[in-house]
Write a protein that holds these residues in place. Structure first.
Motif, short mmCIF file in Angstrom:
data_model
loop_
_atom_site.label_atom_id
_atom_site.label_comp_id
_atom_site.label_asym_id
_atom_site.label_seq_id
_atom_site.Cartn_x
_atom_site.Cartn_y
_atom_site.Cartn_z
N ASP A 14 36.95 24.64 9.41
CA ASP A 14 38.32 24.76 9.94
C ASP A 14 38.35 25.66 11.17
N LYS A 15 37.64 26.78 11.09
CA LYS A 15 37.61 27.72 12.22
C LYS A 15 36.97 27.08 13.45
N LEU A 16 35.90 26.31 13.21
CA LEU A 16 35.23 25.65 14.33
C LEU A 16 36.13 24.59 14.95
N GLU A 17 36.84 23.86 14.10
CA GLU A 17 37.75 22.82 14.60
C GLU A 17 38.88 23.43 15.42
N GLU A 18 39.36 24.60 14.98
CA GLU A 18 40.42 25.30 15.72
C GLU A 18 39.92 25.74 17.10
N ALA A 19 38.64 26.07 17.18
CA ALA A 19 38.07 26.54 18.45
C ALA A 19 37.81 25.40 19.42
N ALA A 20 37.74 24.18 18.90
CA ALA A 20 37.42 23.01 19.73
C ALA A 20 38.65 22.59 20.53
N ASP A 21 38.87 23.26 21.64
CA ASP A 21 40.04 23.01 22.48
C ASP A 21 39.57 22.60 23.87
N GLY A 22 40.21 21.60 24.45
CA GLY A 22 39.79 21.13 25.77
C GLY A 22 38.70 20.09 25.67
N ASP A 23 38.04 19.82 26.80
CA ASP A 23 37.01 18.78 26.83
C ASP A 23 35.69 19.25 26.26
N SER A 24 35.44 20.55 26.33
CA SER A 24 34.15 21.07 25.86
C SER A 24 34.32 22.47 25.29
N ILE A 25 33.32 22.90 24.55
CA ILE A 25 33.32 24.24 23.96
C ILE A 25 31.92 24.81 24.15
N THR A 26 31.84 26.08 24.47
CA THR A 26 30.54 26.70 24.65
C THR A 26 30.05 27.30 23.33
N ILE A 27 28.75 27.52 23.25
CA ILE A 27 28.18 28.19 22.08
C ILE A 27 28.80 29.57 21.94
N ILE A 49 25.83 20.87 12.38
CA ILE A 49 26.00 20.05 13.58
C ILE A 49 24.74 19.21 13.81
N SER A 50 23.59 19.80 13.54
CA SER A 50 22.32 19.11 13.75
C SER A 50 22.05 18.04 12.69
N THR A 51 22.79 18.08 11.58
CA THR A 51 22.63 17.03 10.57
C THR A 51 23.62 15.89 10.78
N SER A 52 24.63 16.12 11.61
CA SER A 52 25.69 15.12 11.84
C SER A 52 25.24 14.13 12.92
N PRO A 53 26.05 13.07 13.17
CA PRO A 53 25.72 12.13 14.24
C PRO A 53 25.58 12.79 15.62
N ALA A 54 26.14 13.99 15.77
CA ALA A 54 26.01 14.71 17.04
C ALA A 54 24.56 15.05 17.35
N LYS A 97 32.85 14.82 20.55
CA LYS A 97 31.69 14.56 19.71
C LYS A 97 31.58 15.60 18.60
N LEU A 98 31.92 16.84 18.93
CA LEU A 98 31.86 17.90 17.94
C LEU A 98 32.84 17.64 16.80
N CYS A 99 34.07 17.26 17.15
CA CYS A 99 35.09 16.99 16.12
C CYS A 99 34.72 15.78 15.26
N LYS A 100 34.09 14.79 15.89
CA LYS A 100 33.61 13.64 15.11
C LYS A 100 32.54 14.07 14.13
N GLY A 101 31.67 14.96 14.60
CA GLY A 101 30.62 15.49 13.72
C GLY A 101 31.20 16.28 12.57
N ILE A 102 32.22 17.10 12.85
CA ILE A 102 32.89 17.87 11.80
C ILE A 102 33.53 16.95 10.78
N GLY A 103 34.18 15.90 11.26
CA GLY A 103 34.80 14.93 10.36
C GLY A 103 33.78 14.24 9.48
N TRP A 104 32.61 13.98 10.05
CA TRP A 104 31.54 13.28 9.31
C TRP A 104 30.98 14.14 8.19
#
Length: 196
Positions: A14-27, A49-54, A97-104
């Protein structure tokens, strides 16, 4: 099982999804959102993230290996706050792509959470933590090479995520299970990927 631990992993997502704002997010944004003292949460999120489709993004497995390796090295050293070099913190990930990975990964994570809880907590402390941490550090050194073997990097990341989940929820039984896998995964990857 401790009820307060039930949603610990989902809370990290949830925290990561909240941080995913805009077109990209940095580490660096991810580290800021999860906290500079959240070694287990950061290890969990990057390995998931490395286990997801991302993980199909070129170089992602290698990047995750560097991040996890640095986190583990600092945990072994006994640092209290996370430090990552600028070339890592400035790396960007596409939020779509990150949000798709989180959903997966959300459903599998919610399923795993049902079985997590505080037990065998002595395994979540030093010196017992050193063995899995050293094994993970060794595994991260080989993960960039695993990009040439389909799914092997994702399998290694899944084992690291399992360890991080156990550490985050103080579940020593899960840490013990991850230790067994940490001992067998490198052998299996080598056997099927290179020797086979």
């Amino acid at each position: 099982m401790a009820d307060e631990q039930t949603h610990a992993l989902s809370d990290v997502l949830d925290k990561l999804e909240e941080a995913a704002d805009g077109d990209s997010i940095t580490i660096g944004n991810v580290v800021e959102k999860l906290g500079h003292k959240s070694f287990a949460a950061l290890m969990l999120i990057f390995s998931l993230i490395s286990t997801s489709p991302a993980s199909a993004i070129p170089g992602l497995t290698a990047t995750v290996a560097v991040i996890v390796g640095l986190l583990v090295a600092q945990m072994i050293w006994g640092r209290k706050c996370v430090w990552l070099p600028g070339f890592v913190t400035r790396r960007e990930m596409a939020t779509e792509k990150l949000c798709k990975g989180i959903g997966w990964i959300r459903k599998p994570v919610q399923w795993v959470e049902k079985f997590l809880g505080e037990r065998m907590t002595w395994l979540t402390h030093r010196p017992w933590l050193y063995l899995p941490l050293v094994l993970i550090l060794g595994l991260t050194l080989f993960m960039p090479l695993m990009e040439v073997i389909p799914t092997s990097g994702s399998i290694a990341s899944a084992v690291i995520a399992l360890f991080a989940a156990g550490l985050l929820t103080r579940d020593g039984a899960v840490i013990a299970g991850s230790l067994v896998l940490l001992l067998t995964v490198p052998v299996a990857v080598w056997w099927f990927g290179f020797a086979g």
